[in-house]
Write a protein that holds these residues in place. Sequence first.
Motif, PDB file in Angstrom:
ATOM      1  N   SER A  87      13.526   5.787   4.532  1.00 32.30           N
ATOM      2  CA  SER A  87      14.041   5.202   3.303  1.00 32.30           C
ATOM      3  C   SER A  87      15.510   4.920   3.469  1.00 32.30           C
ATOM      4  CB  SER A  87      13.823   6.168   2.123  1.00 32.30           C
ATOM      5  OG  SER A  87      14.385   5.635   0.942  1.00 32.30           O
ATOM      6  N   ARG A  88      15.924   3.714   3.114  1.00 36.26           N
ATOM      7  CA  ARG A  88      17.330   3.348   3.219  1.00 36.26           C
ATOM      8  C   ARG A  88      18.160   3.978   2.107  1.00 36.26           C
ATOM      9  NH1 ARG A  88      17.119  -3.183   4.578  1.00 36.26           N
ATOM     10  NH2 ARG A  88      15.982  -3.007   6.569  1.00 36.26           N
ATOM     11  N   GLU A  89      17.547   4.136   0.957  1.00 34.72           N
ATOM     12  CA  GLU A  89      18.274   4.693  -0.186  1.00 34.72           C
ATOM     13  C   GLU A  89      17.885   6.153  -0.360  1.00 34.72           C
ATOM     14  OE1 GLU A  89      18.947   1.658  -3.571  1.00 34.72           O
ATOM     15  OE2 GLU A  89      16.866   1.358  -2.906  1.00 34.72           O
TER      16      GLU A  89
END
Length: 1113
Positions: free
Chosen positions: A540-542
């Motif tokens: 997950s990037r966030e």
Amino acid sequence: MADNGKAKSGSAGAYTINLENFSKRLKVFYDHWNVNNSDLWGSSDAIAIATPPSSDDLRYLKSSALDVWLLGYEFPETIIVFTHKQIHFLCSQKKANLIGTLKNAANEAVGADIALHVKGKNGDGIDLMDDILQAVCAQSKSDTPIVGHLAKEAPEGKLLETWAEKLSGESVQLIDVTNGFSELFAVKDATEIICVKKAAYLTSSVMKNFVVPNMEKVIDEERKVSHSSLMDDTEKIILDPLKAKVKLKAENIDICYPPVFQSGGKFDLKPGASSNDDYLYYDSASVIICAIGSRYSNYCSNVARTFLIDATLTQSKAYETLLKAQEAALAACKPGNQMCAVYQAAVAVFEKNAPELLPNLTKSAGTGMGLEFRESGLNLNAKNDRLIKEGMIFNVCLGLSNVQAETNNEKTKQFSLLLADTALVSDKTVEILTNCSKAVKDVAYSFNEDEEDTPKPKRPKVEPNGLEAVPSKATLRSDNQEMSKEELRRQHQAELARQKNEETARRLAGDGSGSGNGRGPSKASNELVAYKNVNDVPYSRELVIQVDQRNEAVLLPIYGSMVPFHVSTVKSVTSHQDNRTCTIRIFFNVPGMPFSNDNNLKSQGAIYLKEITFRSKDPRHSSEVVQQIKTLRRQVASRESERAERATLVTQEKLQQASTKLKQMRLNDVWIRPAFGGRGRKLTGTLEAHVNGFRYSNSRADERVDIMYGNVKHAFFQPAEKEMITLLHFHLHNHIMVGNKKTKDVQFYVEVMDVVQTVGGSRRSALDPDEIEEEQRERDRKNRINMEFQNYVNKVNDHWSQPQFKGLDLEFDIPLRELGFHGVPYKASAFIIPTSTCLVELIETPFLVVTLGEIEIVNLERVGFGTKNFDMAIVLKDFKKDVLRIDSIPSTSLDAIKEWLDTTDLKYYESRLNLNWRPILKTIIDDPRKFVDDGGWEFLNMEGSDSEVEESEESDQGYEPSDAEPESESEEDDSDSASLVESDDDEEEDSEVDSEEEKGKTWDELEREATNADRDHGAESDSEEERRRRKVKTFSKPRPSSERGNLTSISKPRPPERGNAGSSSKPRPPERGNASSSSRPRPPPERSSGMKSRPPPDRGSSKGGPSKKPKFR
């Protein structure tokens, strides 16, 4: 077809002979003759059978049996001579035409030619007889051939007498071959067995559907009906099988013998017994014997039952022993056993259980049966050593004759018992073809439980304080019989208390004290792994909270990394939104928290996360995450719960699909409870009875329920009467899954009325033709549905009566509505109904099914004088189970419930308070020996405590009706201006006042007497307590002491207090209404004994003068 299989007058074309049966049975006959010629057939060269003329009398002849067995009809006045190469028939022309069609079949079957000898209408047939004898001599190797015949059948008619004279000459040698035919007919083929089964089905149906209900109706209505009239009515039903709900052709039906009904001390257990013209006797200790037999296509069946009316101990013991003996005899009817072993098995039962009854036992246990009602040579007595073979059919009949009873009545001092059934010997077991219950509970009736043969002194019921009991609604002063019944019930309950304490002591001693909560160890979960490898965690990037539905995980951003948690570790999640931020709090399951399972947490040295909080500026995302976590957690919990429930299920046997015949046992368009889950539209289904269980199914493949017969503990059929549904209910031994619900109760029902809403909303008249027609349609629909369910229940009961289900003791039970009562078993009021084995409530959910055999005792709580309701606490034999409570039962049902509990041998106690049962049962489990030593359940017996009983008796004596007692609220309101004075004098003065009032004194006279009494005693002072209480009650300000004697008359009346008048030992101010109407005695007076009560004074008068006259009531 001719009547009763007799080929009488008429065209030969009207009759046909089954060539296949003739060929097969002719070959069986010749093979048997050839193989057993020396043993059973007397080494005969020929066999001559002469059938006598037809008769209207019922009789069984070997010659007629041979005609029917071989040809399908009885051929009267016909002579048949069998030789090894020829078969000779001497008969009329019409019969010869029919027999002539058998020539080819006989030749092909045994190689014998049929020779027809036609007798003229007026001829004597002597020449024809000579021709037959010459043919027999020609085929014989000896000069005097041996001819077998039936020696016991006397010749009838001119033709047979002439034939007997010819045979008795010197040309032939005669020998009896009755044993040969007896052995030939003993083993039945498939066609014969079907005929016997149809006859047995008709016989048992007549017994169940007509004889028993008709007899019960006669006894219930106390009608005088003779045995002979019962015989005639039953015979008509047999000959018209549709009236017995049997679909068989009437032309194939006949009776084996006139039905037998016996009672009143005159019994005859011989096969030729008949019904006399005496009335059916059904008083106490009477015995009624019913025996009926029917024939289908000339094949016989028989059943006999004995019914006991208010049986004595001797009668009950004799019947139970006879029933065991007959069951032992039936069990001994196995292939390979000698026939004498059947009778010996019955004798062994009597030698063990009741040797004194052996002289009264019949000398035989029955006979073989088929075309003849009693086949010779197949007697089940102590001397017959012939072997039992597969395919034989027996009438297993046992009886006790002229047993002495312990009564003085001429019609009951001797009694007899009889039990008979038709049984088929199969491969390994015996099959009982007459499925008609003979259990004690089904044949023993109790109509006059309060009557005794020996007179007993009748005395009123006496309470512990020595006072006679006040007559209640169920016990009138003039009804000594009811009082005697109550006394008998008390004695029976005392005996039950002794037996119950002994039984409880034995059970507790055998089971130990017992402990624990009955729950098994919790199963540790091995699936709390969201990801097996770190690489499986989604990227997950966030750094935001995420929910992985597939892996059932919640990913939380902690210190810059996404840390996964299995959703099962989450205890709860909450969210809170402020003006700009949203807070999410997640709580986890950790050791030491309430309801947490520490066994699942393996790593004892690990550090656990208890709570974590996140803040977010995106409220929409926060609410979505919280909702996703809650939804996923709920789904996983539901799945795990269902999995845990299924893990505890007992593995059921596999359902065996039914044949075409059994598939007829089905109910269409029924609903099921509990219903299947899902949001789709609910569908009705079909309930089918198969070989070993039921199957419910509908058009959806996943909505199917199988109920095995072995798992059925109780089965109930409740027709719709005052309810909206007709139902079948099954209470199971072990849980099953209905959809995703685990249950022990499964119900199938049909709504008998449709919910109709009138368009327009106007109320129609009761005389509206449309309304009347609609009500009639509803009644017809209800009756039709009830009948469909009843037919289904009857078919299933017949299926359950087969030997393989004997150990299950299955039978549909119908609730006894007349014994029902209202109560609150759970949260809502319901109508609770007893059955023969249970206490049930099957309309409202959750269902209530209590097995009477599992009940230890019943405690009736809050039972007291004046209470409208009481409670029932049912203590089960398994003390680890909670006590079942039924609350708010109307007091009007108390006597009926006591009577029902007493008749079902359940010990009950009464108390005035509700008990806390959990600590009581825990004390019993912890120390059972102390419980037994202290008297067992007798601590519940409140009759030993005299305080409350004496108080109740005194309150009953203290009640005296008063004319001045208010009868309505309006009159009570009027009493504000003229309150009633409560006299403080003793009971003697009250009686004086009552006597004076009864003499009819006027108000002026009463006023003068009261004024004089005040003048004589006005100077006497009152107690401090009296002044203090009057001061509180007065409306006006305190008066001078000279007027204090009249304060009672101006005190404001209080509302009546329920059941508390006079209960305190201290004097109280008068209450609204006359004190004499109180249910408790008044306190002792504190004033001078000379004061008398007087009319109420005017509120504004200091002298106590009346402002107006009180109203007469």
